[in-house]
Scaffold this motif. Structure first.
Motif, PDB file in Angstrom:
ATOM      1  N   ASP A 179      35.633  29.181 113.028  1.00 54.14           N
ATOM      2  CA  ASP A 179      34.186  28.041 114.103  1.00 54.14           C
ATOM      3  C   ASP A 179      33.609  28.202 113.439  1.00 54.14           C
ATOM      4  N   THR A 222      34.500  41.010 120.860  1.00 55.09           N
ATOM      5  CA  THR A 222      32.643  40.710 121.536  1.00 55.09           C
ATOM      6  C   THR A 222      32.400  41.791 122.249  1.00 55.09           C
ATOM      7  N   HIS A 225      29.099  36.377 113.447  1.00 52.41           N
ATOM      8  CA  HIS A 225      29.676  36.958 114.703  1.00 52.41           C
ATOM      9  C   HIS A 225      30.442  38.258 113.037  1.00 52.41           C
ATOM     10  N   TYR A 246      44.464  28.150 116.684  1.00 51.85           N
ATOM     11  CA  TYR A 246      43.446  27.893 118.493  1.00 51.85           C
ATOM     12  C   TYR A 246      43.312  26.598 118.023  1.00 51.85           C
ATOM     13  N   LEU A 255      37.640  33.488 125.163  1.00 55.79           N
ATOM     14  CA  LEU A 255      39.234  33.573 124.323  1.00 55.79           C
ATOM     15  C   LEU A 255      39.768  34.492 124.291  1.00 55.79           C
ATOM     16  N   GLY A 283      29.296  28.869 120.843  1.00 60.29           N
ATOM     17  CA  GLY A 283      29.257  30.004 120.058  1.00 60.29           C
ATOM     18  C   GLY A 283      29.657  31.505 120.742  1.00 60.29           C
ATOM     19  N   LEU A 284      29.533  32.364 120.999  1.00 59.44           N
ATOM     20  CA  LEU A 284      29.976  33.541 121.076  1.00 59.44           C
ATOM     21  C   LEU A 284      30.889  33.489 122.622  1.00 59.44           C
ATOM     22  N   PRO A 328      39.573  32.239 116.201  1.00 61.02           N
ATOM     23  CA  PRO A 328      39.207  31.065 115.734  1.00 61.02           C
ATOM     24  C   PRO A 328      38.680  31.256 114.896  1.00 61.02           C
ATOM     25  N   ALA A 378      30.770  29.896 114.185  1.00 63.84           N
ATOM     26  CA  ALA A 378      30.451  31.145 115.511  1.00 63.84           C
ATOM     27  C   ALA A 378      31.164  32.389 115.307  1.00 63.84           C
ATOM     28  N   THR A 379      32.314  31.932 114.921  1.00 65.01           N
ATOM     29  CA  THR A 379      33.172  33.415 114.569  1.00 65.01           C
ATOM     30  C   THR A 379      31.983  34.286 113.241  1.00 65.01           C
ATOM     31  N   VAL A 399      39.270  43.986 124.003  1.00 66.80           N
ATOM     32  CA  VAL A 399      37.851  43.177 124.822  1.00 66.80           C
ATOM     33  C   VAL A 399      37.903  44.065 126.179  1.00 66.80           C
ATOM     34  N   GLN A 443      32.117  31.456 124.155  1.00 73.28           N
ATOM     35  CA  GLN A 443      33.481  30.976 123.882  1.00 73.28           C
ATOM     36  C   GLN A 443      34.534  31.929 123.149  1.00 73.28           C
ATOM     37  N   LEU A 444      34.247  32.533 122.087  1.00 73.18           N
ATOM     38  CA  LEU A 444      34.624  34.108 121.831  1.00 73.18           C
ATOM     39  C   LEU A 444      35.440  34.334 122.733  1.00 73.18           C
ATOM     40  N   ARG A 445      34.034  34.607 123.393  1.00 73.86           N
ATOM     41  CA  ARG A 445      34.264  36.316 124.319  1.00 73.86           C
ATOM     42  C   ARG A 445      35.358  36.045 125.207  1.00 73.86           C
ATOM     43  N   TRP A 504      40.444  41.168 115.681  1.00 77.07           N
ATOM     44  CA  TRP A 504      39.365  41.750 116.673  1.00 77.07           C
ATOM     45  C   TRP A 504      41.120  42.673 117.437  1.00 77.07           C
ATOM     46  N   GLN A 521      39.783  25.838 119.298  1.00 77.18           N
ATOM     47  CA  GLN A 521      38.917  25.521 118.842  1.00 77.18           C
ATOM     48  C   GLN A 521      38.339  26.000 117.318  1.00 77.18           C
TER      49      GLN A 521
END
Ligand SMILES: [Fe+2]
Lengths: 263, 289
Positions: B115, B69, B121, B148, A10, A3-4, B113, B117-118, B101, A6-8, B98, B150
């Motif tokens: 997917d 994120t 988000h 990616y 990355l 989830g998040l 990526p 989860a993204t 970070v 993993q995104l963070r 994005w 992913q």
């Protein structure tokens, strides 16, 4: 991990790579038949530096002219290495240039560099600073004589005092007109300059003598005229001081430096 | 908002301020880069106000970092809202990307990526921004140079799902589809076919450069023929969509850019009916969205 998180991870890995730091991101990027993951990532790493260099070059054109391409590139490399961007708007990325040039060797051995950077960043600050009302002379006429002691001034936010130990303004002026700059020399009398933007949105600058610099510095700090009179006694007699203070105030008004009078 | 058609616009660039203010050239609208006017005052805002008085505008940002994120940048959003109040744009856009970070900013539009989860988000963040701004936003597809491991789906599925879940609109960059199609080996038509038509609010057109086997989205050239062909394909699929040309480097005189925009007008004229190409009512043109 999923989830998040993993995104963070990355994003952090990617950013480390872009910044030229140790990073695991390569394993998360697909290669193509003709380009490796690393080649693909390098497009971003290269673009990052180019973009920041473009921003710095736009902000310090005269410093660039003074140093030439190679030396200026050294400055930019050093800046980018020391200041990963923590700002949102690229307009403000290069604001620490004077600080870098003042503190980092070998640049700090040539004080003119920091002074040229100060001049250019002051023009940039002036260029897009706040739009405020401009005080007119008749507002002064409306003031009662006893109000003088408590009078305080509000300035345009473009008004900046630049302490310069060299003839950097002459160097700046020549270079910005594509002329040969004069020989660098320590200034004899005026060490401070004032730079500000008038109501027509054009920025102006001029040297300050010691007395006016003292008065303007105090006024910019929000001190009252009682304090300014006091400071001017270091430069003028008790009889001269009030006239001097009034003439400064009049010229600051005429030059559209003021945004308000309070008393 | 149903889809208003603004006609054919250009990206407003400082090189062209004087020309635009003096000559008031015929252009249906301008797109501004929001960040260029997120400054306290002075000439940028004075010029903006002058030009806004004569032309409809849309706002296009590069710093929202909607896919980061990190927490949403509230300071940025507040400044953006202030600018929206000043400009009263028809709409506001940023990119599906994005940029920062851990508070470190790449100042680049970095890919995400593709997917589940993204998607969650992004849908969540876009909704938060839309709530804060009190209006739907447009998001733009990128040109990208990496993919990616992913990722679980193609870009068009990712984009379509985010649009569906967040209720936002799309700024479809035709050149970016072309660039990414080349870089990632898909057919650009497949992308266009998969996008929900009713969410497409604006098109971007631009030029690009070849860097070895990659195409880089440089905005420093004229729009090339394959991109014009893809534009025509997109018009057939979506109907009339407000169209503009982005030029950010190697910027030609205004009249040259205006002539390039006439190519877009000509393609639209031969592809669509006059009725389709009727520009939405003037009443719509200040703060309608
Ligand atoms: Fe675009």
């Amino acid at each position: 991990m999923g989830g998040l998180d993993q995104l963070r991870q990355l994003q952090q890995d990617f950013m480390h790579y872009v910044l030229g730091e140790q990073s695991e991101i390569v394993t998360q990027i697909e290669s193509t038949p003709v380009l490796s993951a690393k080649d693909r990532l390098d497009i971003y790493a290269t673009a990052y530096k180019l973009r920041l260099k473009e921003a710095i070059s736009t902000d310090y054109e005269v410093l660039h002219l003074y140093l030439g391409d190679e030396q200026f590139d050294n400055v930019m490399e050093d800046y980018i290495a020391h200041y990963p961007s923590r700002i949102t708007n690229l307009r403000y990325y290069s604001i620490n240039m004077t600080a870098l040039l003042k503190t980092r060797s070998p640049f700090n051995q040539h004080p003119v560099l920091a002074e040229l950077a100060t001049i250019e960043s002051s023009f940039a600050n002036s260029f897009d600073s706040h739009d405020r009302t401009v005080v007119a002379l008749d507002e002064l006429a409306a003031m009662a004589p006893e109000a003088w002691a408590t009078l305080r001034l509000a300035f345009q936010s473009s008004v900046q005092i630049l302490p310069l130990a060299f003839n950097s303004f002459e160097v700046w002026r020549a270079l910005s007109k594509a002329q040969t700059p004069p020989t660098l020399e320590a200034s004899s009398e005026s060490l401070n300059w004032v730079l500000w933007r008038r109501a027509d949105l054009i920025s102006h600058y001029r040297p300050l003598d010691g007395a006016e610099n003292a008065a303007l510095s105090l006024a910019l700090q929000g001190e009252s005229f009682a304090v300014i009179f006091e400071a001017l006694l270091d430069f003028y007699s008790e009889e001269e001081t009030p006239m001097k203070a009034v003439s400064y105030l009049q010229s600051w008004i005429n030059e559209e430096m003021l945004s308000g009078l309070s008393y | 908002m149903s889809r208003p058609f603004l006609g054919f616009g250009l990206g407003l660039r400082t090189d062209h301020y004087q020309h635009v203010i003096e000559h008031r050239p015929q252009v249906d609208w301008f797109e501004i880069i929001s960040e260029n006017y997120m400054v306290p005052g002075g000439k940028p805002l004075a010029n903006l106000d002058k030009i806004r008085a004569d032309y409809p505008m849309v706002m296009h940002g590069v710093s929202m970092s909607i896919g980061s994120t990190d927490p949403l940048n509230q300071g940025y959003l507040e400044k953006l809202k202030g600018l929206i109040e000043r400009v009263e744009p028809l709409w506001v856009s940023d990119h599906l990307c994005w940029t920062h970070v851990d508070q470190v900013n790449s100042h680049d539009l970095l890919p995400l990526p593709y997917d589940e989860a993204t998607i969650n988000h992004l849908a969540d963040r876009i909704s938060q921004v839309q709530d804060f701004l009190g209006r739907p936003i447009l998001i733009e597809n990128l040109s990208s140079y990496v993919s990616y491991t992913q990722s679980e789906m193609p870009e068009w599925a990712f984009v379509s799902e985010i649009v569906k879940r967040s209720g936002c609109y799309l700024l479809l960059d035709i050149n970016n589809i072309f660039v990414s199609a080349h870089n990632h080996h898909f057919k650009p038509e497949t992308y266009i076919d998969a996008i929900p038509s009713e969410r497409v609010m604006q098109f971007h057109l631009a030029g690009h450069s070849y860097n070895g086997d990659m195409i880089i989205d440089t905005h420093d050239h004229d729009v090339c023929d394959p991109v014009w062909a893809l534009y025509e394909y997109a018009l057939r699929r979506f109907g009339a969509v407000s169209t503009m040309i982005e030029r950010d480097d190697n910027i030609p005189p205004f009249t040259e850019l205006r002539a390039e925009l006439a190519i877009a007008e000509a393609i639209a004229a031969k592809t669509l009916t006059e009725q389709q190409l009727e520009i939405s009512g003037r009443a719509l043109l200040r703060g309608a969205a």
